[in-house]
Scaffold this active site. Structure first.
Site, PDB file in Angstrom:
ATOM      1  N   ASP A  14       0.858  -1.176   0.000  1.00 11.74           N
ATOM      2  CA  ASP A  14       0.000   0.000   0.000  1.00 11.74           C
ATOM      3  C   ASP A  14       0.909   1.247   0.000  1.00 11.74           C
ATOM      4  O   ASP A  14       2.101   1.154   0.355  1.00 11.74           O
ATOM      5  CB  ASP A  14      -0.856  -0.050   1.273  1.00 11.74           C
ATOM      6  CG  ASP A  14      -1.631   1.209   1.508  1.00 11.74           C
ATOM      7  OD1 ASP A  14      -2.310   1.667   0.572  1.00 11.74           O
ATOM      8  OD2 ASP A  14      -1.573   1.748   2.636  1.00 11.74           O
ATOM      9  N   ASP A  16      -0.402   5.098   0.857  1.00  8.67           N
ATOM     10  CA  ASP A  16      -0.733   6.069   1.912  1.00  8.67           C
ATOM     11  C   ASP A  16      -0.737   5.437   3.301  1.00  8.67           C
ATOM     12  O   ASP A  16      -1.470   4.476   3.556  1.00  8.67           O
ATOM     13  CB  ASP A  16      -2.122   6.673   1.657  1.00  8.67           C
ATOM     14  CG  ASP A  16      -2.124   7.607   0.457  1.00  8.67           C
ATOM     15  OD1 ASP A  16      -1.066   7.768  -0.166  1.00  8.67           O
ATOM     16  OD2 ASP A  16      -3.197   8.163   0.155  1.00  8.67           O
ATOM     17  N   ASP A 223      -1.763  -0.733   5.965  1.00  6.43           N
ATOM     18  CA  ASP A 223      -2.042  -0.109   7.267  1.00  6.43           C
ATOM     19  C   ASP A 223      -3.520   0.004   7.595  1.00  6.43           C
ATOM     20  O   ASP A 223      -3.869   0.376   8.706  1.00  6.43           O
ATOM     21  CB  ASP A 223      -1.427   1.299   7.326  1.00  6.43           C
ATOM     22  CG  ASP A 223      -2.228   2.307   6.513  1.00  6.43           C
ATOM     23  OD1 ASP A 223      -2.557   2.005   5.348  1.00  6.43           O
ATOM     24  OD2 ASP A 223      -2.550   3.379   7.049  1.00  6.43           O
TER      25      ASP A 223
HETATM   26 MG   LIG Z   1      -3.138   3.042   3.556  1.00 12.08          MG
END
Ligand SMILES: [Mg+2]
Length: 281
Positions: A14, A16, A223
């Site tokens: 991922d 961001d 995340d």
């Molecule tokens: Mg993310």
């Protein structure tokens, strides 16, 4: 090299809040581990809610030239030099000037039409497509140029939910009936087709494995809740700790762990630990 051999490994990550800092979008704390991966030609597959155009800019600044997955699994983008390394049917693919693109989701045009139908039922939300640039910049924390790239979506619509949690559940059900999915990302909810980061990674992994039998380990890093399906597809699932929420759980994954450090420093920590390398972020 420690427990994992670079020749047998692919990394899916991922952006961001994971490889990029949630607030500053910086990847600098991950640079030592990124350089290690690049030195050992370990493919780094960016798997993001971002658009193809945004991802191209970021991959360029990261020095990445591997395939990437955009808009939460809505499309797999394959740089032309990579085609010989994958097994895929060309009739599935669309050609752009830089890439072959395999669409797995639904076009944004169709999604927007379906969202208008739902708005008429009284649901309250605001989509990227309705936001003036200044509002988009404020909501994303991006510059004008980057916010414009973020709005050039092909397969999804990020929304800000402006209604109750109970209505959100009802909205989700209505979307499902329209063969659409609602995902929670770091900043927004994302409305997209019946796909996921996990489905797209599975396709890419299989297409790669058919030509590269040596690939045995896929390392996934994310995340947020929209990364769960990607991490479930990975042999090693790494939760990169977030400054804005706790660590979600992946029930029954045989090998998952969370980093101590947050964002790109956590990315650096995890990759350094997997490969037994010394890095300083
Ligand atoms: Mg993310």
């Amino acid at each position: 090299m420690n427990r994992y051999c670079a020749d047998h490994t692919m990394i899916a990550t991922d952006l961001d809040g994971t490889l990029l800092d949630h607030y500053s979008y910086s990847y600098v704390p991950a640079q030592p581990a990124l350089s290690f991966c690049q030195h050992h030609t370990i493919p780094i597959i960016v798997n993001t809610s971002k658009t193809r155009l945004e991802s191209m800019v970021i991959r360029k600044s990261l020095g990445l030239s591997d395939p990437f997955i955009v808009e939460n699994g809505s499309a797999v983008c394959i740089p032309k030099p990579w085609m010989a390394r994958l097994h895929c049917e060309s009739e599935q693919l669309l050609q752009t000037s830089d890439h072959w693109v395999l669409p797995l989701g639904t076009s944004r045009h169709r999604i927007l039409a379906k969202l208008e139908k739902l708005r008429a039922l009284g649901f309250r939300f605001q989509g990227f497509s309705e936001m003036p640039l200044s509002h988009l910049m404020e909501a994303t924390g991006l510059s004008a140029t980057d916010a414009e790239l973020a709005n050039q979506r092909e397969y999804s619509e990020p929304i800000i939910w402006q209604d109750s949690d109970a209505e959100l559940e009802r909205f989700k059900e209505c979307l499902k009936q329209e063969q659409l999915t609602l995902l929670k990302g770091g900043r927004f909810y994302h409305v997209l087709g019946a796909t996921s980061k996990g489905r797209a990674l599975r396709w890419l992994k299989q297409a790669y494995q058919q030509k590269n039998r040596a690939l045995t380990t896929v390392v996934g890093l994310g995340d947020s809740a929209n990364d769960i399906e990607m991490l479930n597809e990975a042999d090693i699932a790494i939760w990169v700790r977030s400054p804005i929420h706790g660590v979600p759980s992946i029930p029954n994954h045989p090998m998952s762990f969370a980093t101590q450090a947050k964002g790109p420093a956590g990315w650096n920590e995890a990759i350094a630990s997997l490969f037994g390398i010394e890095t300083r972020s």
